[in-house]
Write an enzyme that holds these catalytic residues in place. Structure first.
Site, mmCIF file in Angstrom:
data_model
loop_
_atom_site.group_PDB
_atom_site.id
_atom_site.type_symbol
_atom_site.label_atom_id
_atom_site.label_comp_id
_atom_site.label_asym_id
_atom_site.label_seq_id
_atom_site.Cartn_x
_atom_site.Cartn_y
_atom_site.Cartn_z
ATOM 1 N N GLY A 247 0.832 -1.134 0.122
ATOM 2 C CA GLY A 247 0.000 0.097 -0.029
ATOM 3 C C GLY A 247 0.769 1.118 0.121
ATOM 4 O O GLY A 247 0.250 2.356 0.168
ATOM 5 N N GLY A 291 3.193 -3.647 -4.086
ATOM 6 C CA GLY A 291 3.064 -4.114 -5.433
ATOM 7 C C GLY A 291 3.292 -2.803 -6.269
ATOM 8 O O GLY A 291 4.347 -2.626 -7.119
ATOM 9 N N ARG A 292 2.459 -1.870 -6.160
ATOM 10 C CA ARG A 292 2.496 -0.598 -7.096
ATOM 11 C C ARG A 292 3.848 -0.003 -6.888
ATOM 12 O O ARG A 292 4.551 0.520 -7.811
ATOM 13 C CB ARG A 292 1.532 0.542 -6.379
ATOM 14 C CG ARG A 292 1.147 1.667 -7.160
ATOM 15 C CD ARG A 292 0.155 2.269 -6.327
ATOM 16 N NE ARG A 292 -0.918 1.864 -5.800
ATOM 17 C CZ ARG A 292 -2.157 1.827 -6.491
ATOM 18 N NH1 ARG A 292 -2.353 2.232 -7.509
ATOM 19 N NH2 ARG A 292 -3.271 0.989 -5.754
ATOM 20 N N CYS A 360 -16.181 2.551 -26.837
ATOM 21 C CA CYS A 360 -17.523 2.871 -27.013
ATOM 22 C C CYS A 360 -18.049 3.444 -25.660
ATOM 23 O O CYS A 360 -18.933 2.631 -25.074
ATOM 24 C CB CYS A 360 -18.416 2.084 -27.879
ATOM 25 S SG CYS A 360 -19.732 2.957 -28.502
ATOM 26 N N GLU A 361 -17.463 4.155 -24.633
ATOM 27 C CA GLU A 361 -17.782 4.527 -23.498
ATOM 28 C C GLU A 361 -17.550 5.994 -23.446
ATOM 29 O O GLU A 361 -16.340 6.574 -23.687
ATOM 30 C CB GLU A 361 -17.020 3.759 -22.622
ATOM 31 C CG GLU A 361 -17.669 2.330 -22.117
ATOM 32 C CD GLU A 361 -19.025 2.570 -21.464
ATOM 33 O OE1 GLU A 361 -19.132 3.397 -20.405
ATOM 34 O OE2 GLU A 361 -19.915 1.562 -21.537
ATOM 35 N N TYR A 389 -1.290 -1.978 -12.014
ATOM 36 C CA TYR A 389 -2.919 -2.147 -12.288
ATOM 37 C C TYR A 389 -3.179 -2.013 -13.562
ATOM 38 O O TYR A 389 -4.334 -1.332 -13.823
ATOM 39 C CB TYR A 389 -3.458 -1.386 -10.978
ATOM 40 C CG TYR A 389 -2.974 -2.024 -9.822
ATOM 41 C CD1 TYR A 389 -3.472 -3.269 -9.290
ATOM 42 C CD2 TYR A 389 -2.251 -1.316 -8.973
ATOM 43 C CE1 TYR A 389 -3.272 -3.600 -8.082
ATOM 44 C CE2 TYR A 389 -1.809 -1.765 -7.702
ATOM 45 C CZ TYR A 389 -2.212 -2.948 -7.245
ATOM 46 O OH TYR A 389 -1.914 -3.451 -5.999
HETATM 47 C C1 LIG Z 1 -3.275 -8.076 0.744
HETATM 48 C C2 LIG Z 1 -2.728 -7.056 -0.235
HETATM 49 N N1 LIG Z 1 -1.337 -6.888 -0.374
HETATM 50 C C3 LIG Z 1 -0.664 -6.230 -0.884
HETATM 51 C C4 LIG Z 1 -1.294 -5.428 -1.682
HETATM 52 C C5 LIG Z 1 -0.595 -4.627 -2.933
HETATM 53 O O1 LIG Z 1 -0.873 -3.323 -2.608
HETATM 54 P P1 LIG Z 1 -0.147 -1.962 -3.325
HETATM 55 O O2 LIG Z 1 0.059 -2.377 -4.725
HETATM 56 O O3 LIG Z 1 -0.654 -0.714 -3.159
HETATM 57 O O4 LIG Z 1 1.451 -1.967 -2.743
HETATM 58 C C6 LIG Z 1 -2.629 -5.433 -1.975
HETATM 59 C C7 LIG Z 1 -3.390 -4.383 -2.865
HETATM 60 O O5 LIG Z 1 -4.688 -4.454 -2.805
HETATM 61 C C8 LIG Z 1 -3.371 -6.315 -0.975
HETATM 62 O O6 LIG Z 1 -4.725 -6.446 -1.273
#
Ligand SMILES: Cc1ncc(COP(=O)(O)O)c(C=O)c1O
Length: 430
Positions: A247, A291-292, A360-361, A389
């Site tokens: 996150g 992730g992000r 088409c949106e 994402y």
């Molecule tokens: C359980 C869990 N871990 C990790 C992540 C990764 O989050 P981020 O991409 O914001 O770092 C998420 C994202 O939804 C998640 O639900």
């Protein structure tokens, strides 16, 4: 548009690690996902080092949902980090790419029986149980297979964070996890820990996404450690691991001011250690799931500009050859981006355009009212910060094939995902 370290303007052209975007467009076509592997690898190494400490084992688990392809899985395997997976499909892709199953953490609020069986049969290291009902089902499956499985339990620590704000709350309506404030939480954990099939190792939490406040991560760590200690004392269960989720916020536009993860991680580790000392909890392992923050800045999307239109009310539309099918985030939750015309990189941005896709949106827009140099059909538009994402959320809406993806490593480009053909889209249709 804020440039990334691998982007340079030269003679009115924007280049990626020395390669002109025009050359990439000619070679691979557009729309094109571009991923900077050089910086990804360096960044993962830096974050791994930042987590090093003498107190407990640490592990980065890359959140596959942000971006997963075979090539990304291969990099995860080479870098030796783990992976957060949320479906049998993600488990399959990770293993096919060479990721060690023992390094997979399987999440999800409704893992299907088939998926649990798939995970067990493929020796997935840790299953993160979402709720009491899943624990019961997992125990039943493991009993029939005469197997034991390492598990964590997902908790809601009462710290909910989103961008700049976070709240502490005992009330939550999240579909994920069990709340630490649930009056029956001790019984839930006791039952789970007593299943002979489950090797209960500890807890997981994930407080939100695009979180910009360091304090919210520190506070959730405090809450989790205090709770873990309470459980140890009350139930005589050893809590070995806490997974603090992902996150960490990233830059999309000037509105975002992310903190530097490389400087934050040592602080976070020290905080976790101090709290374990204060509460007398002996954690063996600490995991995080970015992730992000690992992939977003490494990704950008290259489009060819098509028609241009000015409405009777004076709105200038600039149409690109992709849109919501390769980047659903603006339509889904008003996500914001920055862009640049790569063949007019040094020209003054004196015209306001709404950059819209070809689906088409009416909601198929990538950026609303954004300044660019005067655009012409055939120009190339680059949108930065699309590493996370975008590809994983791409769709076939309007039967638009998914774009190709390339990686750039030390100034050399290579195709990692082929552009889909029309036949690819019909492959499973009888
Ligand atoms: C359980 C869990 N871990 C990790 C992540 C990764 O989050 P981020 O991409 O914001 O770092 C998420 C994202 O939804 C998640 O639900």
């Amino acid at each position: 548009m804020r440039l990334e370290s691998y982007q340079v303007k030269e003679n009115n052209q924007l280049k990626h690690d020395g390669i002109s975007y025009e050359v990439l467009a000619e070679k691979y076509g557009t729309p094109l996902y571009i991923f900077d592997e050089t910086n990804f690898v360096q960044q993962v190494k830096k974050y791994k080092k930042a987590l090093d400490n003498p107190y407990f084992e640490t592990q980065i688990l890359f959140a596959s949902k942000a971006l997963l392809t075979r090539a990304i899985g291969q990099l995860i395997a080479q870098l030796g980090i783990g992976q957060d997976v949320v479906s049998a499909g993600e488990i399959y892709t990770a293993i096919e790419s060479g990721v060690e199953p023992s390094k997979l953490y399987f999440h999800g609020n409704n893992k299907l029986d088939d998926e649990l069986i798939f995970a067990i049969e493929n020796n997935v290291g840790t299953i993160v149980i979402d709720n009491r009902s899943e624990a019961k089902r997992l125990n039943a499956i493991l009993t029939t297979q005469a197997k034991r499985q390492r598990v964590l339990l997902r908790l809601n620590p009462g710290v909910e964070a989103h961008t700049h704000e976070y709240i502490k709350t005992a009330h939550n309506d999240s579909k994920f996890g069990e709340s630490v404030f649930d009056l029956t939480i001790k019984e839930v954990i006791e039952t789970l820990a007593n299943y002979p099939t489950l090797d209960f190792a500890g807890f997981h939490c994930h407080i939100g996404s695009q979180v910009f406040e360091e304090q919210s991560f520190l506070d959730s760590a405090t809450e989790m450690i205090a709770f873990a200690k309470m459980i140890e004392d009350n139930l005589a269960i050893n809590i070995k691991e806490i997974n603090f989720g992902g996150g960490f916020g990233v830059y999309y536009t000037e509105e975002d001011q992310p903190f530097d993860l490389e400087t934050f991680l040592p602080k976070f580790v020290q905080h976790v250690y101090n709290k374990t000392q204060e509460f007398d909890l002996k954690l063996e392992k600490v995991t995080i799931e970015p992730g992000r923050s690992l992939v977003n800045a490494m990704g950008s999307t290259l489009y060819r500009i098509g028609d241009l239109k000015t409405t009777t009310s004076g709105k200038n539309y600039l149409f690109v050859d992709g849109g919501m099918t390769d980047n659903i985030r603006p339509a889904l939750y008003q996500a914001k981006y920055e862009a640049l015309i790569t063949n007019k990189a040094e020209e003054t941005a004196d015209t306001i355009y709404t950059i819209a896709g070809k689906a088409c949106e009416s909601g198929d827009k990538i950026i609303n009212d954004y300044p660019l140099p005067k655009a012409e059909t055939g120009d190339l538009l680059l949108v930065n910060g699309t590493g996370a994402y975008n590809y994983t959320m791409a769709s076939h809406y309007n039967r638009i094939p998914k774009p190709a993806m390339i990686h750039i490593l030390n100034g050399v480009d290579r195709l990692t995902v082929k552009r889909e053909s029309f036949a690819d889209m019909m492959r499973n249709e009888l």
